[in-house]
Design a protein around this motif. Structure first.
Motif, PDB file in Angstrom:
ATOM      1  N   SER A  61     -10.929   4.814   0.652  1.00 44.71           N
ATOM      2  CA  SER A  61     -11.151   6.057   1.400  1.00 44.71           C
ATOM      3  C   SER A  61     -11.351   5.704   2.868  1.00 44.71           C
ATOM      4  CB  SER A  61     -12.381   6.796   0.864  1.00 44.71           C
ATOM      5  OG  SER A  61     -12.191   7.197  -0.472  1.00 44.71           O
ATOM      6  N   SER A 101       0.844  -1.200   0.000  1.00 39.31           N
ATOM      7  CA  SER A 101       0.000   0.000   0.000  1.00 39.31           C
ATOM      8  C   SER A 101       0.877   1.247   0.000  1.00 39.31           C
ATOM      9  CB  SER A 101      -0.926   0.006   1.222  1.00 39.31           C
ATOM     10  OG  SER A 101      -0.169   0.064   2.420  1.00 39.31           O
ATOM     11  N   PRO A 103      -6.600  11.171   2.835  1.00 46.38           N
ATOM     12  CA  PRO A 103      -7.721  10.248   3.039  1.00 46.38           C
ATOM     13  C   PRO A 103      -7.672   8.997   2.157  1.00 46.38           C
ATOM     14  CG  PRO A 103      -8.413  12.077   1.674  1.00 46.38           C
ATOM     15  CD  PRO A 103      -7.002  12.377   2.079  1.00 46.38           C
ATOM     16  N   GLN A 104      -6.909   9.030   1.028  1.00 47.00           N
ATOM     17  CA  GLN A 104      -6.931   7.932   0.061  1.00 47.00           C
ATOM     18  C   GLN A 104      -5.715   7.020   0.214  1.00 47.00           C
ATOM     19  OE1 GLN A 104     -10.410   8.511  -1.008  1.00 47.00           O
ATOM     20  NE2 GLN A 104      -9.379   7.202  -2.522  1.00 47.00           N
ATOM     21  N   GLN A 149      -3.888   3.650  -1.521  1.00 44.17           N
ATOM     22  CA  GLN A 149      -3.810   2.757  -2.674  1.00 44.17           C
ATOM     23  C   GLN A 149      -3.298   1.392  -2.205  1.00 44.17           C
ATOM     24  OE1 GLN A 149      -5.049   4.085  -5.521  1.00 44.17           O
ATOM     25  NE2 GLN A 149      -5.302   5.935  -4.272  1.00 44.17           N
ATOM     26  N   SER A 208      -8.431   1.522  -4.487  1.00 42.96           N
ATOM     27  CA  SER A 208      -8.305   2.855  -3.900  1.00 42.96           C
ATOM     28  C   SER A 208      -9.295   2.941  -2.748  1.00 42.96           C
ATOM     29  CB  SER A 208      -8.590   3.939  -4.945  1.00 42.96           C
ATOM     30  OG  SER A 208      -8.430   5.225  -4.381  1.00 42.96           O
TER      31      SER A 208
END
Length: 364
Positions: free
Chosen positions: A334, A283, A291-292, A294, A332
């Motif tokens: 949140s 990640s 906030p995001q 991957q 992705s």
């Protein structure tokens, strides 16, 4: 008349013609001597090689002056193995039940070949000849009164060009009619850390169990598992076995059906797909400042997975179900605003309980 490739095979064919004519080795009357000849043709119909077996009680079953060692062609070769030698002509006793001819195939290429079997004076033996293809597991009757044309294909699978792919056995009519089992299909599926082998059979005649055999080269097999037979003599039955592996190398499998009298049949040989990369979870950014998040998932089996984020105190602050297709996923995520800064454990759990984990630091 079929064309002939101008190699050593041409000389071999002349030898076979001479051997099966009026001048033959041995000391007895050769006018009614039994013969079985085999000729190998390529996809274009050209004859490549051939061999012959003569059956007479004047001959011995060991290697001696009545046998002819094979001269190897630069191309394809069809010989017979006897006492550690490869023969073009074999002279042996009159055939009896359970006698076997071990054919020796060399220098095959990717194409479909044909072997023509021609028997002479063998209708009196009261036996049935069965050709076993050890690659496909298929058994084909070979006529002892007429010609038989057998086709087989060599593929990119190295097991398809194994030198010992073909054997011819002479069986009593009853034994030939009651083969232990008929393999309908055999498949293998690669998973993460294991392979699933499945097979369907019909006509289980006194089968006691099935051995699952594994190979790394498609030639030398060892037993890795055993499955009890259901004993369904009239219908079909399906079986499966999971082979747990510590690596993801290419492997081959075949199944052996064993009956209570020690007889057995082989399934066709199957191989796994290309090796799956080692499963991984990663990640970014890490540390996470926004906030995001991957998330990349690689090398896992297709299926549903639980993705979770857990604090060092064991509190789960995020969880979702993800469907992974073809072993790889790029997500992705949140994260909720209430997730506070600190160290967390990101985990991916499969339906089989397998788990991948990575430490994640959040600094927002």
């Amino acid at each position: 008349m079929r064309p002939i490739v101008p190699t050593v095979a041409l000389l071999c064919c002349f030898m076979l013609a001479s051997f099966t004519g009026s001048s033959q080795p041995g000391n007895g009357n050769s006018s009614d001597r039994m013969f079985l000849r085999a000729k190998l043709y390529n996809a274009a119909g050209y004859i490549l090689d051939g061999n012959a077996v003569a059956f007479d009680d004047d001959f011995s079953n060991g290697y001696d002056r009545d046998d002819a060692v094979k001269m190897m062609n630069p191309g394809e070769n069809l010989g017979m193995r006897r006492d550690g030698r490869t023969l073009a002509i074999e002279a042996r006793n009159v055939v009896t039940a359970n006698d076997t001819i071990y054919y020796d195939l060399r220098n095959l290429s990717i194409q479909t070949y044909e072997i023509k079997f021609a028997a002479k004076y063998m209708h009196t033996v009261g036996l049935v000849a069965v050709l076993k293809d050890n690659f496909t597991g298929i058994q084909t009757p070979v006529s002892l009164t007429d010609s038989t044309f057998f086709f087989f294909t060599v593929t990119a699978n190295p097991a398809s060009k194994a030198f010992d792919r073909l054997t011819l056995s002479f069986l009593s009519p009853m034994a030939a009619a009651v083969l232990p089992v008929k393999f309908v299909s055999t498949t293998v599926k690669r998973n993460s850390g294991s392979n699933s082998i499945s097979w369907v059979v019909a006509e289980e005649m006194h089968i006691t169990h099935y051995n699952v055999e594994r190979s790394t080269d498609g030639r030398s097999f060892k037993t890795v598992g055993r499955v009890a037979a259901g004993g369904n003599a009239s219908g079909s039955a399906a079986y499966d076995y999971t082979d747990v592996l510590t690596d993801a190398s290419l492997v081959f499998y075949r199944i052996t059906g064993q009956d209570k009298d020690g007889r057995h049949n082989y399934s066709k040989i199957v191989q796994t797909d290309a090796a799956i990369a080692a499963a991984s979870l990663s990640s970014w950014p890490n540390p996470l400042t926004g906030p995001q998040l991957q998330v990349k998932i690689s090398g896992v089996a297709q299926g549903n997975y639980q993705l979770a984020l857990t604090s060092m105190l064991g509190q789960k602050v995020y969880s979702s179900t993800q469907r992974i297709i073809q072993g790889t996923g790029l997500l992705s995520i949140s994260l909720p605003a209430q997730v506070v800064n600190g160290q967390y454990l990101l985990s991916l759990t499969g339906e089989d309980g397998s788990k991948l984990q990575q430490q994640l630091i959040i600094k927002r």
